[in-house]
Scaffold this active site. Sequence first.
Site, PDB file in Angstrom:
ATOM      1  N   LYS A   1       0.885  -1.170   0.000  1.00 29.25           N
ATOM      2  CA  LYS A   1       0.000   0.000   0.000  1.00 29.25           C
ATOM      3  C   LYS A   1       0.921   1.216   0.000  1.00 29.25           C
ATOM      4  O   LYS A   1       1.221   1.796   1.046  1.00 29.25           O
ATOM      5  CB  LYS A   1      -0.924  -0.039   1.222  1.00 29.25           C
ATOM      6  CG  LYS A   1      -2.064   0.961   1.159  1.00 29.25           C
ATOM      7  CD  LYS A   1      -3.051   0.710   2.277  1.00 29.25           C
ATOM      8  CE  LYS A   1      -4.010   1.867   2.477  1.00 29.25           C
ATOM      9  NZ  LYS A   1      -4.913   2.121   1.371  1.00 29.25           N
TER      10      LYS A   1
HETATM   11  C1  LIG Z   1      -6.516   0.270  -3.936  1.00 34.10           C
HETATM   12  C2  LIG Z   1      -7.220  -0.257  -2.747  1.00 34.10           C
HETATM   13  N1  LIG Z   1      -7.793  -1.470  -2.815  1.00 34.10           N
HETATM   14  C3  LIG Z   1      -8.445  -1.993  -1.769  1.00 34.10           C
HETATM   15  C4  LIG Z   1      -8.562  -1.308  -0.572  1.00 34.10           C
HETATM   16  C5  LIG Z   1      -9.287  -1.914   0.591  1.00 34.10           C
HETATM   17  O1  LIG Z   1      -8.362  -2.298   1.574  1.00 34.10           O
HETATM   18  P1  LIG Z   1      -8.768  -2.304   3.110  1.00 34.10           P
HETATM   19  O2  LIG Z   1     -10.013  -3.105   3.224  1.00 34.10           O
HETATM   20  O3  LIG Z   1      -7.624  -2.918   3.799  1.00 34.10           O
HETATM   21  O4  LIG Z   1      -8.980  -0.891   3.499  1.00 34.10           O
HETATM   22  C6  LIG Z   1      -7.982  -0.046  -0.454  1.00 34.10           C
HETATM   23  C7  LIG Z   1      -8.056   0.714   0.792  1.00 34.10           C
HETATM   24  O5  LIG Z   1      -7.144   0.704   1.561  1.00 34.10           O
HETATM   25  C8  LIG Z   1      -7.287   0.490  -1.564  1.00 34.10           C
HETATM   26  O6  LIG Z   1      -6.727   1.698  -1.489  1.00 34.10           O
END
Ligand SMILES: Cc1ncc(COP(=O)(O)O)c(C=O)c1O
Length: 313
Positions: free
Chosen positions: A156
């Site tokens: 991330k």
């Molecule tokens: C590109 C992306 N995909 C998926 C998610 C969902 O991830 P999470 O459920 O850990 O927030 C996020 C958010 O963080 C994101 O930025």
Amino acid sequence: MPIQTTPNIWHNGKLIPWEQANIHVMSHVVHYGSCVFEGIRCYNQPQGAAIFRLPEHMQRLLDSAKIYRMEVPYDLEELCAAVVDVVEANSVSPCYIRPIILRGYGEIGVSPKGSPIEVYIANFPWGKYIEGTGGADVCVSSWNRMAPNTLPSLAKAGANYMNSQLIHMEAEENGYAEGIALDVNGLISEGSGENVFVVRNGVLYTPPLANSALSGITRDSVLTIARHLGLTVTEQALPRELLYIADEVFFSGTAAEVSPIRSVDRIVVGDGKPGEITKKIADEFFGIASGLKPDRFGWLTPVKLNLPEPVAK
Ligand SMILES: Cc1ncc(COP(=O)(O)O)c(C=O)c1O
């Protein structure tokens, strides 16, 4: 919505005032996007407040840092304790928590080695992310998600969100709440900041991580809840057109939580209302997060807040 400030931000081991959490314009991160971060929610509970899946988020933060060879001087336990510290010090709930590890001010070359690692954790109030009562109207983006072995989607990282911005801005410009991106092979990947789920004939589908999707913590929560509810769940590559003939489609994400989708490219999903499976999963998800249902999977970290007593009527 402008950020609502809170008194403190955690920086490299201590709390500092919000206004002093600044970096220099020549910091490595400003020029090259060299940061990894998290988004976490803290929910109000009948007896106080609790952070949702804190260790899982902080482990993903450390994993993102490892992919980018960032040497973080704090371990998982210390980072989790730091989040609790700042949330308790600011005593704002519900809130969104934003830990970030960045490469700071040092050298200006692409090599990040001469720039120090800085860790910050902020928290602030943040409400509903996906607009649209009864479901969001979304589009399939003309932008693809990153190709494998370019920008790693399991990290991330701030840089990935340049791609997310293209997806989201295009959707907004065209009057949609959000965009769903395909991967480089034209298969469904994810939203600009959410994972995607599809229901057809009672089966719950989501793309595997190899389709350039982030390993969402909410995605994992949805899969866990769905299995617990006895649903058939499959992680498999999904063609774009499944979105058009699905019975239900929804997003999952920390910001988006569980958000039903009403239409894709102006094609109505199912009967245009949040579907039964989406509702059942959302009910369990919000029930656990808000402490109204048992924390059967051990997802909550309670925090002690100094909140004003509700005024007796
Ligand atoms: C590109 C992306 N995909 C998926 C998610 C969902 O991830 P999470 O459920 O850990 O927030 C996020 C958010 O963080 C994101 O930025």
